[in-house]
Design a protein around this motif. Structure first.
Motif, mmCIF file in Angstrom:
data_model
loop_
_atom_site.group_PDB
_atom_site.id
_atom_site.type_symbol
_atom_site.label_atom_id
_atom_site.label_comp_id
_atom_site.label_asym_id
_atom_site.label_seq_id
_atom_site.Cartn_x
_atom_site.Cartn_y
_atom_site.Cartn_z
ATOM 1 N N TYR A 427 0.818 -1.056 -0.188
ATOM 2 C CA TYR A 427 -0.367 0.020 -0.303
ATOM 3 C C TYR A 427 0.975 1.484 0.556
ATOM 4 O O TYR A 427 1.920 1.515 0.980
ATOM 5 C CB TYR A 427 -0.724 -0.343 1.332
ATOM 6 C CG TYR A 427 -1.804 -1.027 1.171
ATOM 7 C CD1 TYR A 427 -2.925 -0.350 0.785
ATOM 8 C CD2 TYR A 427 -1.589 -2.615 1.640
ATOM 9 C CE1 TYR A 427 -4.227 -1.153 0.394
ATOM 10 C CE2 TYR A 427 -3.032 -2.896 1.407
ATOM 11 C CZ TYR A 427 -4.029 -3.364 1.011
ATOM 12 O OH TYR A 427 -5.616 -3.363 0.753
ATOM 13 N N ALA A 457 -9.974 1.421 -6.776
ATOM 14 C CA ALA A 457 -8.806 1.114 -6.847
ATOM 15 C C ALA A 457 -7.767 0.712 -7.613
ATOM 16 O O ALA A 457 -8.709 0.837 -8.763
ATOM 17 C CB ALA A 457 -8.524 -0.525 -5.855
ATOM 18 N N ARG A 467 -7.058 4.343 -3.289
ATOM 19 C CA ARG A 467 -8.552 3.421 -2.701
ATOM 20 C C ARG A 467 -9.082 3.526 -1.728
ATOM 21 O O ARG A 467 -9.665 4.774 -1.134
ATOM 22 C CB ARG A 467 -7.834 2.385 -1.591
ATOM 23 C CG ARG A 467 -8.600 1.091 -1.008
ATOM 24 C CD ARG A 467 -7.883 0.081 0.169
ATOM 25 N NE ARG A 467 -8.610 -0.602 0.555
ATOM 26 C CZ ARG A 467 -8.614 -0.493 1.844
ATOM 27 N NH1 ARG A 467 -9.124 0.898 1.911
ATOM 28 N NH2 ARG A 467 -9.812 -1.230 2.502
ATOM 29 N N SER A 491 -15.043 0.790 1.498
ATOM 30 C CA SER A 491 -13.892 0.376 0.702
ATOM 31 C C SER A 491 -14.128 -1.333 1.151
ATOM 32 O O SER A 491 -12.644 -2.446 0.821
ATOM 33 C CB SER A 491 -11.918 0.758 0.391
ATOM 34 O OG SER A 491 -12.514 1.907 0.481
ATOM 35 N N ASP A 492 -14.706 -1.346 2.405
ATOM 36 C CA ASP A 492 -15.125 -2.580 3.191
ATOM 37 C C ASP A 492 -16.164 -3.296 2.012
ATOM 38 O O ASP A 492 -16.238 -4.886 2.732
ATOM 39 C CB ASP A 492 -14.715 -2.870 4.016
ATOM 40 C CG ASP A 492 -13.629 -2.514 5.111
ATOM 41 O OD1 ASP A 492 -12.502 -2.565 4.203
ATOM 42 O OD2 ASP A 492 -13.867 -1.991 6.141
ATOM 43 N N ASP A 699 -10.720 -4.616 -2.114
ATOM 44 C CA ASP A 699 -9.749 -5.001 -1.556
ATOM 45 C C ASP A 699 -9.189 -6.527 -2.306
ATOM 46 O O ASP A 699 -7.883 -7.071 -2.799
ATOM 47 C CB ASP A 699 -9.333 -5.688 -0.351
ATOM 48 C CG ASP A 699 -8.860 -4.336 -0.037
ATOM 49 O OD1 ASP A 699 -8.231 -2.809 -0.616
ATOM 50 O OD2 ASP A 699 -9.274 -3.682 1.584
ATOM 51 N N SER A 702 -8.150 -5.927 -6.347
ATOM 52 C CA SER A 702 -6.577 -5.966 -6.507
ATOM 53 C C SER A 702 -5.370 -7.156 -6.191
ATOM 54 O O SER A 702 -4.408 -6.950 -6.947
ATOM 55 C CB SER A 702 -6.243 -4.872 -5.318
ATOM 56 O OG SER A 702 -6.620 -3.682 -5.132
#
Length: 832
Positions: A427, A457, A467, A491-492, A699, A702
């Protein structure tokens, strides 16, 4: 004939006549043999499905069927008496016509050796409407497909009936001692493909408590269930167990119609709370528990076979671990003094990023070696034999391809193994925060104009450099009214990927299976699924489905009775849908290599994966792809796996109704959140399909994008090699923009998706719910865009229903992708 033979024959006839005459008048002396049994072997339970009067007409009047006993219903207005009586219609010693074509425990035609009891009980059934092929524009070839089954609502049996039944049955069993507990059965047990009586409301367990019939022991059931949760038995083994118990089932290893019918019959008898016709661990445990209790000798063989399957599964899991737990380089090196290619041997290349990377050395006999990274020698101490020697490469690596060379291993006859893992993500968001200000302004403008929510992302050179989430996960209630407090998007949150399932599930699975050697792209589907035949199906290759070159239409709405091919193709059951796909789905055009994007192709490919791996698609993806990569937020049917609805970005506001303008059976009318939107996936495939159904987060995507940028691996996990990825991301037919599953950025036709700056090597996909991915190996870049654009009001335009958010500039992914490229171009220019 000679005279002597004629006289001899006459004499024999006369002698026989005299013997018979003597026997008829003399006393026959009894000499009992111990070698005999009783004729009656089974007791079969039925319901009449009609009232008492119609039952009498059917069972008593000449020309119909019959039974040994009839038990009426006191609640039946056609029953003329106030007291419940049991009627004997046929002597137990005589043959009644109640069983028809039937089989149980090695005997067919059970009318010859069974007693039948009919009980007046009337289920309410809706008969299926048969499909009339003559009404279709082009009659489909439907051999092998199964028609809809009748829909029945089964009423409870009356208490007075059951008491009479128990008393009668005990008397019958006392008179017929050869009827074993496992031979007290239902009509559906002996004819599962034709009959469903006495139905799931028949009180088999209560009869067992009265000493009638068979039932499993709970403790034994639990033991098998716990074992099967670890290693489920194969379908073929369960089929054999059902056969061992008594059912007329052949162990084919395939969930054919006979198996579905038999499983349904078994479940109606022993698991009436879950009559699905599908194999699950509880059903398998019940079958095994029954065989163990009543046929211990057969169970010994059955258990031996199961234990061999457990061992095979352990070996398979080890192989899966070996297949996936591989580094980018995992190679043995030794001195090659006689090699004719000295400048080729002991050399390799690998992908890394500047200032990152690690090398692992293992040896049993070497003490030292000269190891060069990008032609710079590493400073190494002597090796520790038997241990893993870890060496950081952060001072030697560069972005992109790096080189490895090994020389002068000591002692001269020693060897070393070198492993270099694939790059993993880091990150680095903060340094780039201001650089994406223009992108942020553009997205926030769309959000302020009413677009529901968007997460993005950006993965560049092994780092997540952006992100961010904007807007809201949910804005509307089930009535279509705005909530007082919107759910903010983070983002979760997980998103319904829609057609990105084709790439991040089905395509990854097939690439992995090709890498394992389990699947060949240029073999016909028929090679792996024999029933995929007829009407030219035999020539359809795996590659044809991946490249949308099969000739199938874009979709068939199986979930609607009024679909284009009629009610025959109506299915809201995954097993039936798959059967229709494999044996009956008509082609839309004559196969000619033309490419028409079709969900049906990937529904079939998902079925192919299940057939090859002998496990459901979601289970295979979880165990073979996502879990090895450490991905916990990429899965099918997430609400069944512990997730809550508020963890998902919402899609359509009022289910699949388009604000009340669409109707079909079982349609959802509430805000969809954590349930796949796609109707074919949800209704016709129970949420797990090769074309749609996958959920994920930015995530996890990604990581999957970095797998692709790495050429097939991540860390110590290798899913496929780079050559396989190249095959999938190259043009596959007449259209340059279609690869194998992937969309390609080859010309301006796809600029709305990839933008104008993507290289010729870029690939990706989009999803109807508002998702898009762009993966550009030339720029070592991935852009993941996840939106919930369908979570917006429905508007009607020229008899078509659209969503307000579709008109937003944010729904044209190329706008966002272009701004990402421009930011990186600007940064590169400033750096230079």
């Amino acid at each position: 004939m000679p005279d002597w033979k004629r006289h001899l024959n006459i004499g024999l006839v006369l002698s026989s006549f005299l013997l018979v005459s003597c026997a008829s008048v003399s006393t026959i002396e009894q000499m009992p043999s111990k070698n005999h049994s009783f004729r009656i072997k089974s007791l079969v339970m039925h319901f009449t499905a009609v009232n008492y009067q119609e039952s009498v007409e059917a069972l008593v009047d000449e020309g119909n069927v019959s039974s040994h006993y009839l038990i009426p219903s006191l609640e039946d207005p056609t029953y003329p008496q106030k007291e419940l009586k049991v009627f004997q219609l046929v002597k137990e010693s005589d043959r009644a016509w109640h069983a028809g074509v039937s089989y149980w425990q090695g005997r067919s035609g059970l009318n010859d050796h069974s007693i039948g009891i009919e009980i007046v009980n009337q289920p309410e059934c809706q008969e299926d409407i048969p499909f009339d092929a003559s009404l279709a524009a082009v009659p489909p070839q439907i051999e092998g497909a199964e028609k809809n089954r009748d829909l029945c609502i089964f009423p409870d049996f009356e208490e007075a009936q059951i008491k009479k039944l128990i008393a009668l049955t005990k008397d019958i069993l006392a008179r017929n001692p050869d009827i074993e507990p496992t031979a007290v059965i239902g009509h559906s047990d002996i004819a599962p493909s034709r009959k469903n009586d006495p139905g799931p409301k028949f009180p088999w367990f209560r009869l067992y408590q009265e000493g009638i019939g068979a039932w499993y022991d709970t403790e034994t059931l639990n033991q098998h269930w716990l074992a099967f949760n670890q290693t489920p038995p194969s379908l073929a083994l369960v089929q054999r167990a059902l056969s061992d118990y008594g059912y007329g089932l052949i162990a084919t290893g395939r969930l054919d119609q006979q198996s579905i019918d038999t499983l349904s019959a078994f479940q109606m008898h022993f698991l009436p709370w879950q009559v699905t016709g599908q194999l699950d661990n509880q059903t398998a445990a019940a079958v095994f528990a029954l065989v163990e209790k009543y046929f211990p000798d057969k169970f010994q063989d059955l258990n031996r076979l199961y234990q061999s399957e457990v061992l095979a599964d352990q070996i398979k899991q080890q192989q899966v671990f070996v297949n996936t737990q591989q580094s980018q380089i995992s190679q043995d090196f030794r001195n090659q003094s006689t090699d004719k290619l000295p400048k080729v041997t002991n050399r390799a290349r690998f992908k890394a990023y500047k200032g990152r990377g690690e090398l692992l050395i293992e040896t049993d006999d070497a003490s030292s070696a000269e190891i060069y990274i990008n032609e710079q020698r590493l400073s190494l101490d002597n090796f520790e034999a038997g241990n893993i020697n870890r060496v950081s490469l952060h001072k030697r690596t560069i972005d992109g391809l790096n080189t490895l060379r090994v020389e002068n291993i000591q002692p001269a006859d020693a060897s070393i193994r070198i492993s270099i893992p694939y790059p993993t993500l880091a990150y680095e968001i903060a340094p780039y925060k201001e650089d994406f200000a223009e992108l942020d302004r553009f997205i926030r403008k769309g959000i302020n104009a009413g677009f529901p929510g968007l997460s993005i992302a950006v993965v560049h050179k092994g780092k997540i450099i952006k992100r961010t989430s904007y807007g809201h996960a949910r804005k509307y209630d089930n009535r279509g009214q705005l909530l007082e407090d919107f759910e903010p998007l983070t983002s979760d949150h997980l998103f319904d990927l829609a057609s990105n399932t084709k790439t991040f599930a089905t395509s990854l699975a097939i690439m992995h299976l090709v890498n394992r050697g389990d699947l060949e792209l240029d073999r016909p589907i028929n090679h792996y699924i024999p029933e995929f035949s007829g009407n030219g199906r035999e020539v359809i290759l795996v590659r044809d489905l991946l490249s949308h070159s099969s000739g199938y239409a874009p979709e068939l709405k199986f979930y609607r009775p009024d679909n284009v091919w009629g009610e025959y193709f109506y299915s809201q059951n995954k097993i039936k849908t798959q059967r229709l796909l494999l044996t009956a789905l008509p082609f839309d055009s004559v196969y000619s290599g033309s490419q028409t994007y079709s969900d049906s192709n990937f529904m079939i490919l998902g079925t192919l994966i299940e057939r090859l791996t002998n496990m459901p698609l979601d289970q295979f993806m979880r165990e073979s792809i996502y879990q090895p990569l450490g991905l916990e937020n990429t899965l099918f049917t997430p609400l069944k796996h512990g997730f809550e609805a508020n963890q998902f970005a919402a899609t359509e506001i009022q289910g699949n109704t388009r604000a009340g303008n669409v109707e079909f059976p079982n349609i959802r009318e509430y805000v969809l959140q954590g349930e796949v939107h796609d109707e074919k996936a949800f209704y016709s495939m129970q949420g797990v399909s090769g074309h749609a159904g996958l959920f994920s987060s930015i995530d996890d995507l990604s990581v999957l994008s970095q797998v692709l940028l790495n050429g097939g691996g991540y860390g110590n996990v290798k899913l496929f090699n780079h050559a396989i990825l190249d095959r999938f991301t190259s043009p596959s037919g007449k259209q340059d923009t279609i690869g194998l599953a992937w969309q390609l950025a080859r010309d301006k036709e796809r600029e709305w998706h990839f933008g104008p700056y993507a290289s010729q090597s870029a690939f990706g996909h989009t999803g109807w719910t508002g998702t898009a991915t762009v993966i550009d190996p030339e720029h070592d870049l991935a852009v993941i865009i996840l939106t919930n654009l369908r979570h917006s009001p429905v508007i009607s335009i020229e008899d078509k229903f659209e969503f307000e958010a579709e008109s937003s500039e944010l729904a044209r992914y190329g706008n966002i992708v272009s701004l990402v490229y421009e930011t990186l171009i600007k940064l590169k220019t400033e750096k230079q």
